[in-house]
Design a protein around this motif. Structure first.
Motif, PDB file in Angstrom:
ATOM      1  N   TYR A   9      40.846  56.922  33.193  1.00  0.00           N
ATOM      2  CA  TYR A   9      41.548  56.869  34.474  1.00  0.00           C
ATOM      3  C   TYR A   9      41.065  55.631  35.203  1.00  0.00           C
ATOM      4  O   TYR A   9      39.863  55.355  35.240  1.00  0.00           O
ATOM      5  CB  TYR A   9      41.276  58.094  35.364  1.00  0.00           C
ATOM      6  N   SER A  10      41.993  54.891  35.817  1.00  0.00           N
ATOM      7  CA  SER A  10      41.600  53.754  36.646  1.00  0.00           C
ATOM      8  C   SER A  10      42.610  53.581  37.773  1.00  0.00           C
ATOM      9  O   SER A  10      43.837  53.692  37.557  1.00  0.00           O
ATOM     10  CB  SER A  10      41.511  52.469  35.818  1.00  0.00           C
ATOM     11  N   ASP A  11      42.109  53.294  38.974  1.00  0.00           N
ATOM     12  CA  ASP A  11      42.981  53.101  40.130  1.00  0.00           C
ATOM     13  C   ASP A  11      43.983  51.979  39.891  1.00  0.00           C
ATOM     14  O   ASP A  11      43.719  51.048  39.126  1.00  0.00           O
ATOM     15  CB  ASP A  11      42.143  52.775  41.376  1.00  0.00           C
ATOM     16  N   ILE A  12      45.104  52.057  40.594  1.00  0.00           N
ATOM     17  CA  ILE A  12      46.175  51.085  40.412  1.00  0.00           C
ATOM     18  C   ILE A  12      45.772  49.683  40.861  1.00  0.00           C
ATOM     19  O   ILE A  12      46.370  48.690  40.434  1.00  0.00           O
ATOM     20  CB  ILE A  12      47.454  51.549  41.165  1.00  0.00           C
ATOM     21  N   ASP A  13      44.739  49.576  41.704  1.00  0.00           N
ATOM     22  CA  ASP A  13      44.305  48.253  42.175  1.00  0.00           C
ATOM     23  C   ASP A  13      43.102  47.742  41.388  1.00  0.00           C
ATOM     24  O   ASP A  13      42.317  46.928  41.887  1.00  0.00           O
ATOM     25  CB  ASP A  13      43.982  48.280  43.674  1.00  0.00           C
ATOM     26  N   THR A  14      42.965  48.203  40.137  1.00  0.00           N
ATOM     27  CA  THR A  14      41.900  47.689  39.271  1.00  0.00           C
ATOM     28  C   THR A  14      42.495  46.784  38.200  1.00  0.00           C
ATOM     29  O   THR A  14      43.616  46.996  37.737  1.00  0.00           O
ATOM     30  CB  THR A  14      41.136  48.824  38.571  1.00  0.00           C
ATOM     31  N   THR A  15      41.707  45.794  37.801  1.00  0.00           N
ATOM     32  CA  THR A  15      42.102  44.870  36.741  1.00  0.00           C
ATOM     33  C   THR A  15      41.132  45.017  35.577  1.00  0.00           C
ATOM     34  O   THR A  15      39.918  44.971  35.769  1.00  0.00           O
ATOM     35  CB  THR A  15      42.070  43.413  37.240  1.00  0.00           C
ATOM     36  N   ALA A  64      25.022  43.077  42.017  1.00  0.00           N
ATOM     37  CA  ALA A  64      26.201  42.991  41.152  1.00  0.00           C
ATOM     38  C   ALA A  64      26.433  41.554  40.709  1.00  0.00           C
ATOM     39  O   ALA A  64      26.331  40.619  41.505  1.00  0.00           O
ATOM     40  CB  ALA A  64      27.434  43.516  41.877  1.00  0.00           C
ATOM     41  N   GLY A  65      26.763  41.369  39.425  1.00  0.00           N
ATOM     42  CA  GLY A  65      27.086  40.051  38.909  1.00  0.00           C
ATOM     43  C   GLY A  65      28.513  39.653  39.252  1.00  0.00           C
ATOM     44  O   GLY A  65      29.256  40.413  39.890  1.00  0.00           O
ATOM     45  N   GLU A  66      28.908  38.477  38.800  1.00  0.00           N
ATOM     46  CA  GLU A  66      30.247  37.974  39.084  1.00  0.00           C
ATOM     47  C   GLU A  66      31.235  38.437  38.012  1.00  0.00           C
ATOM     48  O   GLU A  66      30.868  39.070  37.026  1.00  0.00           O
ATOM     49  CB  GLU A  66      30.221  36.452  39.180  1.00  0.00           C
ATOM     50  N   ASP A  67      32.491  38.069  38.204  1.00  0.00           N
ATOM     51  CA  ASP A  67      33.545  38.514  37.296  1.00  0.00           C
ATOM     52  C   ASP A  67      33.361  38.011  35.869  1.00  0.00           C
ATOM     53  O   ASP A  67      33.857  38.634  34.925  1.00  0.00           O
ATOM     54  CB  ASP A  67      34.918  38.048  37.802  1.00  0.00           C
ATOM     55  N   ASP A  68      32.652  36.892  35.709  1.00  0.00           N
ATOM     56  CA  ASP A  68      32.459  36.337  34.375  1.00  0.00           C
ATOM     57  C   ASP A  68      31.163  36.801  33.720  1.00  0.00           C
ATOM     58  O   ASP A  68      30.788  36.325  32.651  1.00  0.00           O
ATOM     59  CB  ASP A  68      32.494  34.810  34.419  1.00  0.00           C
ATOM     60  N   ASP A  69      30.475  37.741  34.345  1.00  0.00           N
ATOM     61  CA  ASP A  69      29.256  38.295  33.770  1.00  0.00           C
ATOM     62  C   ASP A  69      29.596  39.035  32.472  1.00  0.00           C
ATOM     63  O   ASP A  69      30.636  39.695  32.398  1.00  0.00           O
ATOM     64  CB  ASP A  69      28.612  39.253  34.780  1.00  0.00           C
ATOM     65  N   PRO A  70      28.762  38.969  31.456  1.00  0.00           N
ATOM     66  CA  PRO A  70      29.036  39.694  30.198  1.00  0.00           C
ATOM     67  C   PRO A  70      29.202  41.197  30.384  1.00  0.00           C
ATOM     68  O   PRO A  70      29.852  41.855  29.581  1.00  0.00           O
ATOM     69  CB  PRO A  70      27.812  39.375  29.339  1.00  0.00           C
ATOM     70  N   MET A  71      28.612  41.739  31.454  1.00  0.00           N
ATOM     71  CA  MET A  71      28.702  43.180  31.696  1.00  0.00           C
ATOM     72  C   MET A  71      29.846  43.558  32.628  1.00  0.00           C
ATOM     73  O   MET A  71      29.987  44.722  33.013  1.00  0.00           O
ATOM     74  CB  MET A  71      27.387  43.706  32.267  1.00  0.00           C
ATOM     75  N   ALA A  72      30.682  42.597  33.035  1.00  0.00           N
ATOM     76  CA  ALA A  72      31.809  42.869  33.929  1.00  0.00           C
ATOM     77  C   ALA A  72      33.009  43.341  33.112  1.00  0.00           C
ATOM     78  O   ALA A  72      33.541  42.592  32.296  1.00  0.00           O
ATOM     79  CB  ALA A  72      32.163  41.625  34.723  1.00  0.00           C
ATOM     80  N   PHE A  73      33.437  44.581  33.343  1.00  0.00           N
ATOM     81  CA  PHE A  73      34.499  45.183  32.536  1.00  0.00           C
ATOM     82  C   PHE A  73      35.770  45.471  33.323  1.00  0.00           C
ATOM     83  O   PHE A  73      36.876  45.359  32.802  1.00  0.00           O
ATOM     84  CB  PHE A  73      34.014  46.484  31.904  1.00  0.00           C
ATOM     85  N   VAL A  74      35.609  45.874  34.598  1.00  0.00           N
ATOM     86  CA  VAL A  74      36.754  46.242  35.434  1.00  0.00           C
ATOM     87  C   VAL A  74      36.554  45.664  36.824  1.00  0.00           C
ATOM     88  O   VAL A  74      35.467  45.785  37.401  1.00  0.00           O
ATOM     89  CB  VAL A  74      36.907  47.779  35.530  1.00  0.00           C
ATOM     90  N   LYS A  75      37.591  45.050  37.360  1.00  0.00           N
ATOM     91  CA  LYS A  75      37.546  44.488  38.705  1.00  0.00           C
ATOM     92  C   LYS A  75      38.327  45.389  39.647  1.00  0.00           C
ATOM     93  O   LYS A  75      39.501  45.691  39.412  1.00  0.00           O
ATOM     94  CB  LYS A  75      38.182  43.087  38.697  1.00  0.00           C
ATOM     95  N   HIS A  76      37.676  45.834  40.712  1.00  0.00           N
ATOM     96  CA  HIS A  76      38.329  46.703  41.686  1.00  0.00           C
ATOM     97  C   HIS A  76      38.637  45.911  42.948  1.00  0.00           C
ATOM     98  O   HIS A  76      37.752  45.258  43.506  1.00  0.00           O
ATOM     99  CB  HIS A  76      37.409  47.890  42.026  1.00  0.00           C
ATOM    100  N   ALA A  77      39.885  46.000  43.401  1.00  0.00           N
ATOM    101  CA  ALA A  77      40.292  45.211  44.571  1.00  0.00           C
ATOM    102  C   ALA A  77      39.935  45.887  45.883  1.00  0.00           C
ATOM    103  O   ALA A  77      40.063  45.283  46.949  1.00  0.00           O
ATOM    104  CB  ALA A  77      41.798  44.951  44.521  1.00  0.00           C
TER     105      ALA A  77
END
Length: 397
Positions: free
Chosen positions: A212-218, A369-382
């Motif tokens: 499950y993931s919110d509609i405003d997640t990438t 928290a790391g940035e979007d390009d961090d190896p551990m970054a999997f989902v971006k929430h707006a």
């Protein structure tokens, strides 16, 4: 006269009827209570990579759908910190099979465990569930959400991706939980749309599993990369991320819990005990308030506490410290926020994998928290929080 050919045909009909009746009663006669515990914890010395291809589940017809090519787990750079808490799972216990009338007399948690048995060693279903007022096929679907929604299909081409409207969500709850009508009543009784949205994510994952993931997640990385490949998928059934890790004296002014697990993105196998508990907790509290005449916005002081990340976080820690699932004689003490604060790698307790804050909250600019390009970054929430007043649309609200 009964010829050999006619006898064969009659036998085939009888066998078919038997199999149909057997399948009809599977959820009751064969469904184990969820005493089948998570796999025992311990260090992973086995370097064998388990890469089970997600199955091709049938679409429910309520959303977008996807392609049919097989998902191929990629080599992942996700960091791994092994197991935490010294937990050893209890062995599975055999069940006494119950008729339906006896089952209905059991507490809601037991009813849910029977209706949705948990197979800890099973595969993660290849579903992606999202909810919104409109489906992407509708002209009213916001263009703001289209790139984010499409990212899930693009990175998971073999998954069934469903965007479920409020109307369809109600029908699905009624269908999946027909044998536990208290859950249906509780869902229909919740007075605020966001509370139903919160509740639905737990309900759909308990019944069908998947993501499950919110509609405003990438989606930044495919789900097959969230947990290192050397960790067998048969050893975990729930993947969660940290939403908040506020290491400051006034943390309670901003967040509900010292460590708060997010529920805008969750991956689970169906029937997981944490989902059973959170669904039962919300159902019982909703019906209690309804009976007392306190199920309205005047009496509901906090959605976060009632159906949001607070009650979700409590259910997770309750599971971590539950003697029903773990042999506490092997424990090093209660598992608290201290086991997770400041982590940079994934940690595992029982059959739950906890990802660091970077995984589902990259780029928030706080709490390590790391940035979007961090190896551990999997989902971006707006953090759109479109159900909230403008001044409350921020992390932890």
């Amino acid at each position: 006269m009964l010829t050999f050919r006619r006898a064969l045909a009659v036998a085939a009909v009888i066998l078919t009827c038997f199999l149909l009746l057997r399948n009809t009663h599977t959820s009751y006669s064969e469904a184990p209570l969820v005493h089948n515990s998570p796999k025992p914890t311990g260090s992973y010395h086995d370097n064998k990579v388990i890469q089970d291809t997600p199955p091709e589940p049938a679409s429910t017809g309520t959303g977008t759908g996807t392609g049919t090519e097989s998902a191929k787990p990629a080599s992942t750079g996700a960091a791994w910190n092994g197991d935490s808490g010294g937990r050893v799972a209890l062995a599975k216990k055999p069940l006494t099979q119950l008729p339906l009338e006896d089952l209905k007399a059991l507490p809601i948690r037991k009813q849910l465990s029977y209706a949705f048995p948990y197979d800890a060693e099973g595969k993660f279903p290849a579903y992606i569930w999202q909810t919104w007022k409109y489906t992407p096929a509708s002209g009213e679907f916001s263009e703001t959400f289209r790139p984010a929604e499409a990212s899930w299909t693009e990175l998971h081409p073999a998954f069934v991706h469903e965007v479920i409207t409020d109307e369809i969500a109600g029908h699905l709850v009624k269908h999946f939980y027909a044998t536990v009508p208290e859950v249906v009543e509780a869902y229909n009784s919740l007075p605020i749309p966001v509370m139903k949205a919160d509740f639905f994510r737990y309900l759909i994952l308990l019944a069908r599993g998947g993501i499950y993931s919110d509609i405003d997640t990438t989606a930044l990385k495919s789900a097959v990369e969230w947990v290192p490949a050397e960790v067998p998928r048969s050893t975990y059934g729930l993947v969660i991320g940290i939403e908040a890790d506020p290491d400051r004296p006034d943390w309670h002014e901003w967040y509900s819990r010292r460590i708060q697990f997010c529920q805008w993105t969750i991956q689970s196998k169906p029937g997981h005990p944490v989902l059973v508990d959170v669904v039962a907790t919300i159902t019982e509290e909703t019906l209690r308030r309804k009976k007392a005449g306190e199920l309205d916005q005047k009496h509901i002081k906090s959605v976060v506490e009632f159906t949001g990340p607070a009650v979700w976080t409590d259910a997770i820690f309750k599971f971590f410290n539950n003697a029903e699932y773990f042999d506490m004689t092997t424990s090093k003490g209660n598992i608290t926020f201290q086991q997770f604060t400041g982590i940079k790698q994934a940690k595992k307790v029982g059959d739950v994998v906890v990802l660091p804050i970077t995984s589902f909250s990259p780029g928030v600019g706080q709490m390590g928290a790391g940035e979007d390009d961090d190896p551990m970054a999997f989902v971006k929430h707006a953090f759109e929080g479109t159900w909230k007043p403008e001044n409350e649309r921020h992390i932890g609200a």
